[in-house]
Design an enzyme around this catalytic site. Structure first.
Site: not given
Length: 506
Positions: A82, A157, A181
Site C-alpha cells: 500500500k 481505503s 480499510s
C-alpha cells in the site's frame, strides 16, 4: 506456466521456490506480466517497481543456489505494498497530489522487514487519499476497480491492495486499517484481510492518518498466507513507541490447527448489534449461512450484546478527523512535497494555503475541517472528549463479550461492493460502510475478514468478520482457517477461483 504461477497461493509458491522447482525471478516476472496485462482495467497500482522487484528475487535465487536457508518462509514470494509505507526506491504518495513524486529517505519498518525476509515488492498500490475513504475513489489518481465487476468499487481505503490479490496480480499484499480499510476491501473482493492488535505491527514509516487507530496488517487470498505474512511483519519495534513488546501470537500454528476443521470447545459470540435490519439481504443470508457452518464445525454460538457499538461510528468520526487535523499539519509546502505559490512574492502563509488547497482532495479537506473544529477552544470537551468516553465504553463492551466468548463474529460490511460513483458524493452513506469494522479499531482489538461466500442475488463476495481480544489472534486465525476449509470443501474450491468478472471485462 506464467499464468499458472499467478494462480498459486503464497505458501505453494514458497514451497516451489525453496525446492528450486521454479525460480523467484520466474514467479516475480509472472506477476509483473499479469500486472502489465490487466492493471489498465483494475488500476490497483500507482507505481510498479520492476527492477528492484526482480533484483530482490534474483538475490533469493542466488542465496538458495549457494545452499543458504530461505530468509523467511515467504522468501521469493512477491508482494504488493500500500502506498502509505515509505520506500527508498519507490515514490510514496499516499494517493495525494501533495506528495506527488516524493521519494522518502528511509524505509518503513514494515518495508524493511519485507526486504529482510526476501520478499520482492512489486510496487505501490492505490488508496483513498491519506487512507480516508471506503471505496478508493478518493485517490488523486482515480479509482481502483473491483476485479469481480470492474464497474464496482473494491472497498477502501486499501482497495488497491485487495484488488491486486483478486486480480491475481500479487499473491500477497500489505494494507492499513484505521476503521476497516483492510477488512472492508477484503470483504468486497473475496480475499482475506487482517487487522492485528493495535501495536502488533510497527507503524514507523507508515504515514499517519489517525495515530491511535492506524494499524498495518496482512492481505492474502488464504488464511495460511495471511498468517505467514503476519509473522514476517509483526513483532516489537523500538522505533515505534506504541509497539507492543511481546512475541507475535502463534498464528501459523493456529491456522494449521484450524484447517483440521474441528472447533469443538470454542465459544463464538454473535454480536446482536451488528446485523439485521438495514443490512443487504445478501449479506444477512450469507452471515446466517456462515453461522450454521461454524456450528457444524463444533463451535458453540452465543449471542452477546455490545450496546455502545451503536455510538462507535459518530465517535470515530470525531476522533479520526481530530487526529487527521493534527497529523496533516506537517504538509505545509515548506519541507517536502508540492509547493504552489499564488504570486512570486507570496508569504509563507499564502504559499501554505495555496498548496494545501491544490494538493488535498475534498474528503481530506472535509476531515481536516471537522477535526480542527472538534479540537477548537470551547468544543474540545463537548466533541473530542465525549468521543473518547464512548471509546472507553466500547472497550468495556468488548471486555464483557469476551468473558462469554473466545471470538466474536459479525458481517464485515452492511452491503456487497457498490457501483463506482454511487456514494462518492454522499459522505454519510460512504461512512456507513465502516459500521461493522470501526468498533475493533476503537478498542484496539484484533479482527479479520474471510470470504463467507457469494451473494445469492448479486453474485458478489460477502465477508465474515472475526474479532478477538488484544493479542488474541491465535483463536481468530483458528476459526478463520476452519471456516475456510469447510467452505472450500463444500463449494468445490477457493471462492476466488470462481471469479470471472475481470476476464470478461477485459
Amino acid at each position: 506456466m506464467s499464468s499458472e504461477l499467478t494462480r498459486l497461493t503464497a505458501a505453494e509458491l514458497a514451497e516451489k521456490i525453496h525446492a528450486r522447482e521454479v525460480s523467484a525471478v520466474e514467479v516475480t516476472q509472472a506477476h509483473l506480466d499479469r500486472i502489465a496485462e490487466v492493471d489498465r482495467a483494475v488500476h490497483a497500482f500507482l507505481h510498479v517497481g520492476t527492477e528492484p522487484a526482480l533484483a530482490a528475487a534474483a538475490a533469493v535465487d542466488a542465496a538458495l543456489a549457494n545452499g543458504e536457508a530461505p530468509a523467511s518462509p515467504l522468501a521469493g514470494v512477491p508482494l504488493a505494498l500500500k502506498d502509505v509505507f515509505t520506500t527508498v526506491d519507490m515514490p510514496t504518495t499516499c494517493g495525494s497530489r501533495i506528495l506527488d513524486g516524493w521519494r522518502p529517505p528511509y524505509d518503513a519498518t514494515v518495508t524493511a522487514r519485507l526486504r529482510a525476509a526476501g520478499i520482492p515488492i512489486l510496487g505501490k498500490t492505490n488508496m483513498d487519499e491519506f487512507a480516508m475513504g471506503s471505496s478508493t475513489e478518493h485517490s488523486a489518481w482515480g479509482p481502483t476497480h473491483n476485479p469481480w465487476d470492474t464497474e464496482r468499487v473494491p472497498g477502501g481505503s486499501g482497495g488497491g491492495s485487495a484488488a491486486s490479490l483478486a486480480a491475481f496480480e500479487a499473491p500477497l499484499a500489505i494494507g492499513t486499517d484505521t476503521g476497516g480499510s483492510i477488512r472492508q476491501p477484503a470483504s468486497f473482493t473475496g480475499t482475506v484481510g487482517v487487522k492485528p492488535t493495535y501495536g502488533g505491527v510497527s507503524r514507523y514509516g507508515l504515514v499517519a492518518c489517525a495515530s491511535s487507530l492506524d494499524q498495518a496488517g496482512p492481505c492474502a487470498r488464504t488464511v495460511l498466507d495471511a498468517a505467514l505474512l503476519h509473522t514476517v511483519i509483526g513483532g516489537h519495534d523500538r522505533l515505534d513507541s506504541t509497539s507492543i513488546d511481546a512475541p507475535v501470537p502463534p498464528v501459523v500454528e493456529a491456522t494449521r490447527l484450524g484447517a483440521s476443521g474441528d472447533l469443538s470447545g470454542l465459544r463464538i459470540g454473535v454480536v446482536r448489534e451488528l446485523g439485521g435490519e438495514g443490512y443487504q439481504a445478501d449479506v444477512e443470508s450469507g452471515f446466517r449461512a456462515a453461522l450454521r457452518r461454524l456450528e457444524e464445525l463444533g463451535a458453540e454460538l452465543v449471542e452477546v450484546s455490545c450496546p455502545h457499538f451503536e455510538y462507535a461510528l459518530p465517535a470515530y468520526y470525531l476522533i479520526l478527523p481530530s487526529e487527521v487535523s493534527s497529523n496533516l499539519a506537517r504538509f505545509d509546502a515548506m519541507r517536502y512535497g508540492l509547493r504552489t505559490a499564488p504570486a512570486p512574492d507570496a508569504s509563507a502563509e499564502e504559499v501554505m494555503a495555496a498548496t494545501r488547497d491544490a494538493g488535498f482532495g475534498d474528503e481530506v479537506k472535509r476531515r481536516i475541517m471537522l477535526g480542527t473544529y472538534a479540537l477548537s477552544s470551547g468544543y474540545y470537551d463537548a466533541y473530542y472528549g465525549q468521543a473518547q468516553k464512548v471509546r472507553t465504553l466500547i472497550r468495556r463492551d468488548f471486555t464483557s463479550a469476551f468473558e462469554r466468548a473466545d471470538v466474536l463474529v459479525a458481517p464485515t460490511t452492511p452491503t456487497t461492493a457498490f457501483r463506482i460513483g454511487d456514494k462518492v458524493d454522499d459522505p454519510l452513506a460512504m461512512y456507513l460502510n465502516d459500521l461493522c469494522t470501526i468498533p475493533a479499531n476503537m478498542a484496539g482489538n484484533a479482527a479479520m475478514s474471510v470470504p463467507a461466500g457469494l451473494g445469492e442475488s448479486s453474485g458478489l463476495p460477502v465477508g465474515l468478520q472475526i474479532m478477538a481480544p488484544a493479542l488474541g489472534e491465535a483463536p481468530m486465525y483458528r476459526v478463520a482457517a476452519a471456516f475456510e476449509a469447510a467452505r472450500d470443501a463444500a463449494e468445490g474450491g477457493p471462492l476466488i477461483h470462481r471469479m470471472n468478472g475481470l476476464e470478461v471485462s477485459l
